[in-house]
Scaffold this motif. Sequence first.
Motif, PDB file in Angstrom:
ATOM      1  N   GLU A   1       7.796   1.825  -4.306  1.00  0.00           N
ATOM      2  CA  GLU A   1       6.670   1.725  -5.246  1.00  0.00           C
ATOM      3  C   GLU A   1       5.333   2.054  -4.580  1.00  0.00           C
ATOM      4  N   HIS A   2       4.380   2.432  -5.422  1.00  0.00           N
ATOM      5  CA  HIS A   2       2.989   2.613  -4.985  1.00  0.00           C
ATOM      6  C   HIS A   2       2.111   1.954  -6.061  1.00  0.00           C
ATOM      7  N   PRO A   3       2.153   0.613  -6.126  1.00  0.00           N
ATOM      8  CA  PRO A   3       1.494  -0.072  -7.245  1.00  0.00           C
ATOM      9  C   PRO A   3      -0.016   0.121  -7.308  1.00  0.00           C
TER      10      PRO A   3
ATOM     11  N   ALA B   1       0.833  -1.210   0.000  1.00  0.00           N
ATOM     12  CA  ALA B   1       0.000   0.000   0.000  1.00  0.00           C
ATOM     13  C   ALA B   1       0.863   1.252   0.000  1.00  0.00           C
ATOM     14  N   LEU B   2       2.086   1.162  -0.410  1.00  0.00           N
ATOM     15  CA  LEU B   2       3.099   2.215  -0.575  1.00  0.00           C
ATOM     16  C   LEU B   2       4.330   1.880   0.269  1.00  0.00           C
ATOM     17  N   THR B   3       5.448   1.865  -0.435  1.00  0.00           N
ATOM     18  CA  THR B   3       6.763   1.802   0.223  1.00  0.00           C
ATOM     19  C   THR B   3       7.593   2.929  -0.376  1.00  0.00           C
TER      20      THR B   3
ATOM     21  N   HIS C   1      -3.175  14.151  -9.988  1.00  0.00           N
ATOM     22  CA  HIS C   1      -2.348  14.293  -8.776  1.00  0.00           C
ATOM     23  C   HIS C   1      -2.772  13.152  -7.861  1.00  0.00           C
ATOM     24  N   CYS C   2      -1.791  12.371  -7.370  1.00  0.00           N
ATOM     25  CA  CYS C   2      -2.163  11.233  -6.513  1.00  0.00           C
ATOM     26  C   CYS C   2      -2.747  11.703  -5.178  1.00  0.00           C
ATOM     27  N   LEU C   3      -2.428  12.949  -4.789  1.00  0.00           N
ATOM     28  CA  LEU C   3      -2.870  13.542  -3.520  1.00  0.00           C
ATOM     29  C   LEU C   3      -2.187  12.851  -2.327  1.00  0.00           C
ATOM     30  N   PRO C   4      -1.992  13.528  -1.196  1.00  0.00           N
ATOM     31  CA  PRO C   4      -2.469  14.872  -0.864  1.00  0.00           C
ATOM     32  C   PRO C   4      -1.740  15.949  -1.671  1.00  0.00           C
ATOM     33  N   ALA C   5      -2.445  17.079  -1.897  1.00  0.00           N
ATOM     34  CA  ALA C   5      -1.873  18.175  -2.685  1.00  0.00           C
ATOM     35  C   ALA C   5      -1.443  19.321  -1.779  1.00  0.00           C
TER      36      ALA C   5
HETATM   37  N1  NVA Z   1       5.332  10.198  -2.742  1.00  0.00           N
HETATM   38  C1  NVA Z   1       4.340  10.392  -1.738  1.00  0.00           C
HETATM   39  C2  NVA Z   1       3.078   9.696  -2.098  1.00  0.00           C
HETATM   40  C3  NVA Z   1       1.933   9.935  -1.167  1.00  0.00           C
HETATM   41  C4  NVA Z   1       0.706   9.187  -1.561  1.00  0.00           C
HETATM   42  C5  NVA Z   1       4.865   9.905  -0.401  1.00  0.00           C
HETATM   43  O1  NVA Z   1       5.518   8.846  -0.361  1.00  0.00           O
HETATM   44  O2  NVA Z   1       4.649  10.578   0.605  1.00  0.00           O
END
Ligand code: NVA
Length: 296
Positions: free
Chosen positions: A129-131, A124-126, A253-257
Amino acid sequence: MKHLLKLEGMKEAEARIILGFAQAAKKNRGRKCSASEALAGQIWALIFTKASTRTRVSFEVAIREMGGVPTFLSAAEIQLGRGELVRDTARVMGRMVHGAVIRTFAQADVAEFAEFAKIPTINALTDDEHPCQILSDIFTIEEKRGAIRGKKIAFIGDAACNVPRSLVEAAKIFGFSLACGAPKEFRPAKTGDGVSWTEDPEEAASGADVLYTDVWVSMGKEAEAEMREKVFAPYQINQKLVAKAKKDALVLHCLPAYRGKEISAQILEERSQDIFDQAENRLHTQKGILEWIVSK
Ligand code: NVA
Ligand code: CP
């Protein structure tokens, strides 16, 4: 058993199954359909070391709407936060829950969790990657502009962070070109296979079908905020940059903005319908990912 740990190495056919499920989930929301029972009787753990609004809520809602029960575990409130090993946490979780959604720093931790828990595991994000985000963004682009193959996507800003890193992998999978406009220190980790890099944001944006940006200061990089805000100042999506792209270019924009930083307040508001549709599609795509992961 399936996992979604990264987009790197994924085949288009697999990704298309997820997007197909996502499309059906969006169409059938609120109606009884096969997806609404796919997680019946399952408990899914959400283990998050970093903050989240969209990813957390979309997974919690998706799991519930698919008949399962989510249990949210902030890493700071479980023993993991006090130094219990990832592999030991994973061995416990694997005996108690049916799947895991993990947001953390090191990609290796998600891979280790999947190995030791032996349950379907989703990144769910590292930092790498954010697949889930990028699969959802492909869904959004195709929903709004048709097939992505052959299109030009311009990513403006920190091209070295997780979101553009997954975009780089997606360019290979889906056959679009990705032009990154980024300072040298934050250029994409890989170029080639349709991925290019320039220090000039206007050159990257020129003739693009989609302009995409992400925060200048990713989670975990807060100590570099002052330096980053200086280096990234020329890399804002604003009226001038939008004018370089195609007339009907989509702004995402993936957000947050952060208005006035990576995107001007004016463009964020003018393009808010598309940008918040993009956020909504996270829910439908999480369902696609979950249905794919539990299917044989
Ligand atoms: N690149 C950003 C994405 C947030 C959804 C972060 O890792 O904070
Ligand atoms: N885009 C995204 O992943 O948002 P959250 O950090 O709010 O989950």
